[in-house]
Motif scaffolding. Structure first.
Motif, PDB file in Angstrom:
ATOM      1  N   UNK A  90      11.028 -12.743  -9.648  1.00 17.74           N
ATOM      2  CA  UNK A  90      11.438 -12.146  -8.372  1.00 17.74           C
ATOM      3  C   UNK A  90      11.060 -10.676  -8.233  1.00 17.74           C
ATOM      4  N   UNK A  91      10.489 -10.069  -9.255  1.00 15.10           N
ATOM      5  CA  UNK A  91       9.995  -8.707  -9.172  1.00 15.10           C
ATOM      6  C   UNK A  91      11.056  -7.641  -9.372  1.00 15.10           C
ATOM      7  N   UNK A  92      10.597  -6.399  -9.426  1.00 16.18           N
ATOM      8  CA  UNK A  92      11.480  -5.249  -9.635  1.00 16.18           C
ATOM      9  C   UNK A  92      12.038  -4.682  -8.338  1.00 16.18           C
ATOM     10  N   UNK A  93      11.503  -5.160  -7.214  1.00 15.65           N
ATOM     11  CA  UNK A  93      11.951  -4.656  -5.920  1.00 15.65           C
ATOM     12  C   UNK A  93      10.942  -3.713  -5.308  1.00 15.65           C
ATOM     13  N   UNK A  94      10.924  -3.599  -3.979  1.00 11.56           N
ATOM     14  CA  UNK A  94       9.969  -2.734  -3.282  1.00 11.56           C
ATOM     15  C   UNK A  94      10.034  -1.291  -3.763  1.00 11.56           C
ATOM     16  N   UNK A  95       8.879  -0.741  -4.097  1.00 12.10           N
ATOM     17  CA  UNK A  95       8.802   0.654  -4.503  1.00 12.10           C
ATOM     18  C   UNK A  95       9.132   0.919  -5.952  1.00 12.10           C
ATOM     19  N   UNK A  96       9.508  -0.108  -6.705  1.00 15.53           N
ATOM     20  CA  UNK A  96       9.966   0.093  -8.087  1.00 15.53           C
ATOM     21  C   UNK A  96       8.902  -0.175  -9.140  1.00 15.53           C
ATOM     22  N   UNK A  97       7.657  -0.287  -8.737  1.00 16.70           N
ATOM     23  CA  UNK A  97       6.589  -0.514  -9.705  1.00 16.70           C
ATOM     24  C   UNK A  97       6.437   0.688 -10.645  1.00 16.70           C
ATOM     25  N   UNK A  98       6.227   0.402 -11.915  1.00 19.42           N
ATOM     26  CA  UNK A  98       5.951   1.445 -12.909  1.00 19.42           C
ATOM     27  C   UNK A  98       4.453   1.596 -13.122  1.00 19.42           C
ATOM     28  N   UNK A  99       3.737   0.480 -13.137  1.00 16.78           N
ATOM     29  CA  UNK A  99       2.314   0.503 -13.471  1.00 16.78           C
ATOM     30  C   UNK A  99       1.459   1.127 -12.378  1.00 16.78           C
ATOM     31  N   UNK A 100       2.003   1.301 -11.184  1.00 18.78           N
ATOM     32  CA  UNK A 100       1.227   1.967 -10.131  1.00 18.78           C
ATOM     33  C   UNK A 100       0.907   3.410 -10.523  1.00 18.78           C
ATOM     34  N   UNK A 153       0.838  -1.200   0.000  1.00 19.45           N
ATOM     35  CA  UNK A 153       0.000   0.000   0.000  1.00 19.45           C
ATOM     36  C   UNK A 153       0.873   1.251   0.000  1.00 19.45           C
ATOM     37  N   UNK A 154       1.924   1.267   0.806  1.00 18.82           N
ATOM     38  CA  UNK A 154       2.821   2.424   0.857  1.00 18.82           C
ATOM     39  C   UNK A 154       3.425   2.715  -0.518  1.00 18.82           C
ATOM     40  N   UNK A 155       3.748   1.661  -1.233  1.00 18.23           N
ATOM     41  CA  UNK A 155       4.332   1.819  -2.572  1.00 18.23           C
ATOM     42  C   UNK A 155       3.295   2.237  -3.606  1.00 18.23           C
ATOM     43  N   UNK A 156       2.080   1.728  -3.486  1.00 20.42           N
ATOM     44  CA  UNK A 156       1.092   1.898  -4.560  1.00 20.42           C
ATOM     45  C   UNK A 156       0.263   3.177  -4.471  1.00 20.42           C
ATOM     46  N   UNK A 157       0.391   3.928  -3.372  1.00 20.62           N
ATOM     47  CA  UNK A 157      -0.454   5.125  -3.213  1.00 20.62           C
ATOM     48  C   UNK A 157       0.219   6.401  -3.718  1.00 20.62           C
ATOM     49  N   UNK A 158       1.347   6.264  -4.411  1.00 21.44           N
ATOM     50  CA  UNK A 158       2.100   7.451  -4.837  1.00 21.44           C
ATOM     51  C   UNK A 158       1.237   8.398  -5.661  1.00 21.44           C
ATOM     52  N   UNK A 168       2.831  -8.380  -7.415  1.00 24.41           N
ATOM     53  CA  UNK A 168       3.603  -9.281  -8.278  1.00 24.41           C
ATOM     54  C   UNK A 168       4.682  -8.512  -9.040  1.00 24.41           C
ATOM     55  N   UNK A 169       4.363  -7.283  -9.469  1.00 25.38           N
ATOM     56  CA  UNK A 169       5.351  -6.485 -10.198  1.00 25.38           C
ATOM     57  C   UNK A 169       6.572  -6.180  -9.331  1.00 25.38           C
ATOM     58  N   UNK A 170       6.341  -5.870  -8.057  1.00 27.34           N
ATOM     59  CA  UNK A 170       7.452  -5.484  -7.188  1.00 27.34           C
ATOM     60  C   UNK A 170       8.140  -6.664  -6.515  1.00 27.34           C
ATOM     61  N   UNK A 171       7.371  -7.693  -6.180  1.00 26.35           N
ATOM     62  CA  UNK A 171       7.941  -8.815  -5.419  1.00 26.35           C
ATOM     63  C   UNK A 171       8.008 -10.110  -6.215  1.00 26.35           C
ATOM     64  N   UNK A 216      -2.043  -6.556 -16.309  1.00 23.76           N
ATOM     65  CA  UNK A 216      -1.305  -7.633 -16.978  1.00 23.76           C
ATOM     66  C   UNK A 216       0.130  -7.212 -17.299  1.00 23.76           C
ATOM     67  N   UNK A 217       0.321  -5.943 -17.670  1.00 25.59           N
ATOM     68  CA  UNK A 217       1.674  -5.432 -17.916  1.00 25.59           C
ATOM     69  C   UNK A 217       2.499  -5.504 -16.631  1.00 25.59           C
ATOM     70  N   UNK A 218       1.878  -5.118 -15.507  1.00 26.53           N
ATOM     71  CA  UNK A 218       2.572  -5.155 -14.208  1.00 26.53           C
ATOM     72  C   UNK A 218       3.022  -6.573 -13.873  1.00 26.53           C
ATOM     73  N   UNK A 219       2.132  -7.532 -14.060  1.00 23.00           N
ATOM     74  CA  UNK A 219       2.447  -8.929 -13.730  1.00 23.00           C
ATOM     75  C   UNK A 219       3.503  -9.483 -14.685  1.00 23.00           C
ATOM     76  N   UNK A 220       3.364  -9.166 -15.976  1.00 26.22           N
ATOM     77  CA  UNK A 220       4.298  -9.696 -16.979  1.00 26.22           C
ATOM     78  C   UNK A 220       5.713  -9.150 -16.795  1.00 26.22           C
TER      79      UNK A 220
END
Length: 381
Positions: A252-262, A29-34, A278-281, A243-247
């Motif tokens: 192993x994901x992009x790492x905490x806080x590194x989501x683009x699709x958020x 949630x902390x990562x996705x509310x940006x 799934x995108x981050x972890x 689907x882009x986020x998951x793909x």
């Protein structure tokens, strides 16, 4: 610390699952509310982190309090709760807070908070159905004296939820039908009920198409199903971004806080939080979350099979199944196995009262577990 742990009763595995899901929730949630933070609080994501953490901590308090109440007391409480839920649902349908062309929320006076009355009604109905099935075991196969008094509240509550929240009404109805099945109701009666419900829903939809001003949610349901079936990216924006986020998350994901699709998903912190997770972890973490929910269902079934009383067994399996069904639907939407439904991911999606009602449900399951342990110990001594 030792004294606190000693006060915690019931299935320890469920406690661990709730703790793990809550920790994951805070991180994601902390990562996705940006984007939401920039839109509403000048980019201050810490505000949402603090708010969500407080909500989760209060949820743990609710679990603790409800699990300390003997589960048999909830049988009587469900009667009052059900009688309250029907007028609340009716009032919400007519005068509730409108969002997304649906009246689903009521505002709590003086707090600025809103809550979905369907969350309250869902919990009340599941407990009430478990109560009625336990009381009517000897006559449940009789249509007039056993089945009808049990199924009537199901039709009423699901019917009031349906116009503004099809997915919740459908999941609740299926859950109740499953409870009726394991509660030894006649299969003929169950199939008849499902047929009547399907016919009623179809008639309602036809009426809305004939008189569109009655309810504009049907057009939304229709477009979601059509977009899902056609796979049209232009009209299926949220599912496509998920689907882009998951793909792109990979194993192993992009790492905490590194989501683009958020930055592109409008409901990144609620309905589509599983995609961000799934995108981050990574897919591995996504499978771990799925395993935790399935384990929660397994523990609920295990509690049900060990409880010597019908009410306790039906209560444990009904509430556990409800939570896990909702989780599976949320994850299925994120991976584009189902049309968009708007169901949050229990204990992970950002929310307020929805988390609290989930916490109460888990607390009741733990209460059944605690009393089951006590009853089994007494039985063996």
């Amino acid at each position: 610390m030792k004294e606190l742990v000693s006060r915690i009763k019931g299935d320890k595995v469920i406690w661990v699952i709730v703790l793990l899901l809550s920790l994951v929730s805070v991180l994601v949630v902390y990562s996705s509310v940006v984007t939401l933070a920039y839109r509403s609080h000048s980019g201050n994501a810490t505000y949402y982190l603090a708010k969500h953490t407080v909500i989760i901590l209060f949820g743990f308090l609710l679990i603790y309090l409800t699990h300390n109440i003997k589960y048999t007391y909830y049988s009587r409480i469900s009667q009052v709760a059900l009688y309250l839920s029907v007028p609340l649902l009716l009032f919400t349908l007519l005068k509730g807070v409108n969002e997304g062309n649906a009246n689903r929320w009521l505002q709590i006076p003086g707090t600025g908070l809103t809550f979905q009355t369907s969350d309250f009604a869902k919990l009340a109905l599941l407990i009430y159905v478990a109560r009625m099935l336990a009381l009517k075991q000897d006559e449940i196969k009789d249509w007039k004296t056993g089945y009808l008094p049990t199924i009537a509240p199901v039709i009423a509550v699901c019917g009031l939820i349906f116009p503004s929240n099809f997915s919740t009404a459908f999941l609740l109805f299926i859950n109740c039908m499953f409870l009726m099945f394991i509660g030894r109701a006649s299969m003929k009666h169950i199939l008849l009920t499902m047929g009547v419900a399907a016919a009623g829903a179809g008639l309602f939809i036809l009426m809305v198409f004939a008189f569109p001003h009655i309810n504009n949610r049907v057009a939304t349901w229709k477009s979601r199903i059509e977009n899902f079936r056609k796979g049209d990216k232009a009209d299926n924006y949220q599912a496509d971004q998920a689907m882009i986020a998951i793909a792109t998350g990979g194993p192993l994901g992009k790492g905490p806080g590194n989501s683009i699709q958020k930055n592109f998903l409008p409901q990144a912190s609620s309905d589509f939080i599983y995609a961000i997770l799934v995108e981050e972890y990574g897919l591995v973490m996504g499978l771990v979350i799925l395993f935790l929910y399935l384990t929660l269902l397994y523990r609920g079934v295990r509690i049900a099979t060990k409880n010597p009383k019908a009410f306790g067994s039906l209560l444990a399996i009904g509430l556990s199944l409800s939570l896990v069904m909702q989780a599976l639907v949320n994850m299925a939407v994120a991976v584009h196995l189902m049309p968009v439904t708007g169901q949050p991911l229990p204990l992970i999606s950002m929310g307020g009262t929805s988390i609290w009602f989930t916490s109460i449900a888990i607390g009741i399951v733990l209460s059944v577990s605690k009393e089951t342990e006590t009853e089994n110990i007494v039985a063996t001594t």
